[in-house]
Design an enzyme around this catalytic site. Structure first.
Site, PDB file in Angstrom:
ATOM      1  N   LYS A  38       0.875  -1.287   0.077  1.00  0.00           N
ATOM      2  CA  LYS A  38       0.098  -0.072   0.064  1.00  0.00           C
ATOM      3  C   LYS A  38       0.849   1.220   0.033  1.00  0.00           C
ATOM      4  O   LYS A  38       2.108   1.113   0.450  1.00  0.00           O
ATOM      5  CB  LYS A  38      -0.871  -0.023   1.221  1.00  0.00           C
ATOM      6  CG  LYS A  38      -0.115   0.046   2.460  1.00  0.00           C
ATOM      7  CD  LYS A  38      -0.952   0.049   3.837  1.00  0.00           C
ATOM      8  CE  LYS A  38      -0.260  -0.156   4.972  1.00  0.00           C
ATOM      9  NZ  LYS A  38      -0.889   0.479   6.151  1.00  0.00           N
ATOM     10  N   TYR A 269      15.713  31.090   0.304  1.00  0.00           N
ATOM     11  CA  TYR A 269      14.606  31.973   0.655  1.00  0.00           C
ATOM     12  C   TYR A 269      14.813  32.319   2.276  1.00  0.00           C
ATOM     13  O   TYR A 269      15.234  31.667   3.109  1.00  0.00           O
ATOM     14  CB  TYR A 269      13.238  31.577   0.806  1.00  0.00           C
ATOM     15  CG  TYR A 269      12.774  30.971  -0.615  1.00  0.00           C
ATOM     16  CD1 TYR A 269      12.286  32.099  -1.402  1.00  0.00           C
ATOM     17  CD2 TYR A 269      12.694  29.714  -1.045  1.00  0.00           C
ATOM     18  CE1 TYR A 269      11.870  31.920  -2.560  1.00  0.00           C
ATOM     19  CE2 TYR A 269      12.175  29.471  -2.271  1.00  0.00           C
ATOM     20  CZ  TYR A 269      11.764  30.668  -3.136  1.00  0.00           C
ATOM     21  OH  TYR A 269      11.036  30.296  -4.593  1.00  0.00           O
TER      22      TYR A 269
HETATM   23  C1  PLP Z   1      -3.080  -3.823   8.617  1.00  0.00           C
HETATM   24  C2  PLP Z   1      -1.534  -3.624   8.448  1.00  0.00           C
HETATM   25  N1  PLP Z   1      -0.867  -4.691   8.730  1.00  0.00           N
HETATM   26  C3  PLP Z   1       0.619  -4.628   8.306  1.00  0.00           C
HETATM   27  C4  PLP Z   1       1.174  -3.482   8.250  1.00  0.00           C
HETATM   28  C5  PLP Z   1       2.503  -3.319   7.983  1.00  0.00           C
HETATM   29  O1  PLP Z   1       3.209  -2.789   9.081  1.00  0.00           O
HETATM   30  P1  PLP Z   1       4.697  -2.354   9.122  1.00  0.00           P
HETATM   31  O2  PLP Z   1       5.089  -1.518   8.056  1.00  0.00           O
HETATM   32  O3  PLP Z   1       4.986  -1.792  10.806  1.00  0.00           O
HETATM   33  O4  PLP Z   1       5.180  -3.798   9.057  1.00  0.00           O
HETATM   34  C6  PLP Z   1       0.277  -2.156   8.308  1.00  0.00           C
HETATM   35  C7  PLP Z   1       0.888  -0.927   8.134  1.00  0.00           C
HETATM   36  O5  PLP Z   1       0.396   0.072   8.545  1.00  0.00           O
HETATM   37  C8  PLP Z   1      -1.055  -2.417   8.298  1.00  0.00           C
HETATM   38  O6  PLP Z   1      -1.929  -1.279   8.277  1.00  0.00           O
END
Ligand code: PLP
Length: 383
Positions: A38, A269
């Site tokens: 994601k 700036y």
């Molecule tokens: C539902 C879920 N699982 C796993 C992860 C992975 O987390 P990490 O990057 O700490 O491994 C996330 C990250 O936000 C998450 O929202």
């Protein structure tokens, strides 16, 4: 791809493989390996990373949005995509049409799926809130949910899910993480006749389980994010060595110009930096529009010729300036010299981690990585 600006994010797929292999080797019994792609794969470029992970035979890929799942699927990725964010009726239709695996967190979502499902049954994952207070069913609803699903003709509960909200405390026996695991294990026993897998471990949970020396047997499913990109959060209650990972992304640019300025002259700036001596300033063509936070003005550093040089003056939208005076007293730097904003050099030795940048910004590594903007081309390296 033409790199007219010579500023890019180098994405090292050998390092990605190294990190994924570390997980696979140390968690041989885990039934579910779902790297999180994601947020544009934590800023690394989701299509590049999803394709590479597919070739590494991970079992699933995790996204937040249906939009992200569609984008990755349409790029030709065949690995099953798990959609973590909730959905409405339209979302349910899209999930079913595309064969995505929904994480179901609310009663309405069950109805949306039931309303839109066609002949074939579909797998779903049920999320329980064990303390994060964000998404998921209350664990007290587990029996009611089991009643709803145990003979459901179309919805198959393949997994139970919860998310650790303070995975760093994994090694503390009565800590938040262990209490969360107890709660999801209780739910799992209520669902045992459906034989769902249980996925709980994010990066901190994975590292914690490894340090606890329970990794070889763990039956929990894994959802690593940060770890596959080569970083980890510090674990509480241990001095044991953490896994050796390789950062995947390096942000690189060049010295596009050099200015010699006199003592007392200001830079950028509002002249927030004034030279205390005659100085040599390098102009680097990357700025906050690319995700280099403006709070690093007069605070951050870059790497030039394996040495750190300070960012001076306010970071602009498209440029930042670096004081080369110290380095130039030892070596000659000319235009087009490579500059590393964070990441590794050609020998793959890490010179400045995104975690160090995060410390300077008083934020977290996740934010530094995901901030890298769309304007920065992602360039694959397999070194
Ligand atoms: C539902 C879920 N699982 C796993 C992860 C992975 O987390 P990490 O990057 O700490 O491994 C996330 C990250 O936000 C998450 O929202």
């Amino acid at each position: 791809m033409n790199l007219f600006r010579k500023t890019f994010a180098e994405i090292n797929l050998s390092s990605l493989k190294h990190n994924v292999d570390w997980i696979k080797t140390h968690f041989p019994q885990s039934p579910f390996l779902c790297p999180m792609v994601k947020g544009n794969a934590y800023g690394h470029g989701d299509i590049i990373i999803a394709k590479a992970l597919s070739e590494m035979n991970v079992s699933h890929l995790g996204v937040c949005l249906i939009e992200e799942a569609l984008w990755i699927k349409n790029a030709g990725v065949k690995t099953p995509l798990v959609v973590f964010r909730g959905f409405d009726n339209e979302g349910a239709k899209e999930i079913i049409r595309n064969g995505f695996i929904p994480i179901v967190s609310q009663w309405e979502q069950i109805e949306y799926l039931e309303k839109n499902i066609k002949e074939a049954a579909i797998p779903i994952h049920l999320k329980f809130d064990t303390g994060m207070n964000r998404l998921g069913f209350n664990v007290k609803e587990a029996d009611k949910l089991f009643e709803r699903f145990w003979k459901h003709p179309k919805l198959r509960v393949k997994a139970l899910v919860t998310h650790l909200y303070q995975g760093e405390d994994f090694l503390i026996s009565e800590g938040h993480s262990q209490r969360q695991l107890q709660k999801i294990n209780q739910v799992a026993s209520q669902f045992s006749s459906l034989k769902p897998i249980v996925h709980t471990l994010n990066s901190a949970g994975i590292v914690g389980s490894f340090l606890q020396k329970k990794h070889l047997q763990t039956q929990y499913g894994l959802r690593p994010g940060l770890l596959i990109y080569g970083y980890q959060s510090p674990m509480l209650n241990t001095n044991d060595p953490l896994p050796s990972l390789k950062p995947v992304m390096s942000i690189k640019s060049i010295v596009s110009d050099i200015r010699h300025i006199s003592k007392g002259v200001g830079v950028s700036y509002s002249h927030t930096w004034i030279a205390k001596r005659d100085s040599v300033i390098a102009i680097i063509p990357i700025g906050y529009a690319d995700g280099i936070h403006r709070q690093l003005s007069n605070k951050g550093e870059v790497i030039i010729r394996n040495k750190k040089a300070p960012i001076v003056g306010s970071i602009c939208m498209d440029y930042l300036m670096v004081d080369l005076t110290e380095i130039m007293s030892e070596v000659e730097i000319t235009k087009n010299e490579e500059v590393i904003l964070f990441g590794s050099n050609k020998d793959q030795s890490l010179l400045l981690g995104a975690d160090e940048v995060a410390d300077k910004l008083q934020t977290i590594t996740w934010e530094v990585l995901t901030s890298i903007g769309v304007r920065v081309p992602r360039v694959i390296s397999n070194l």
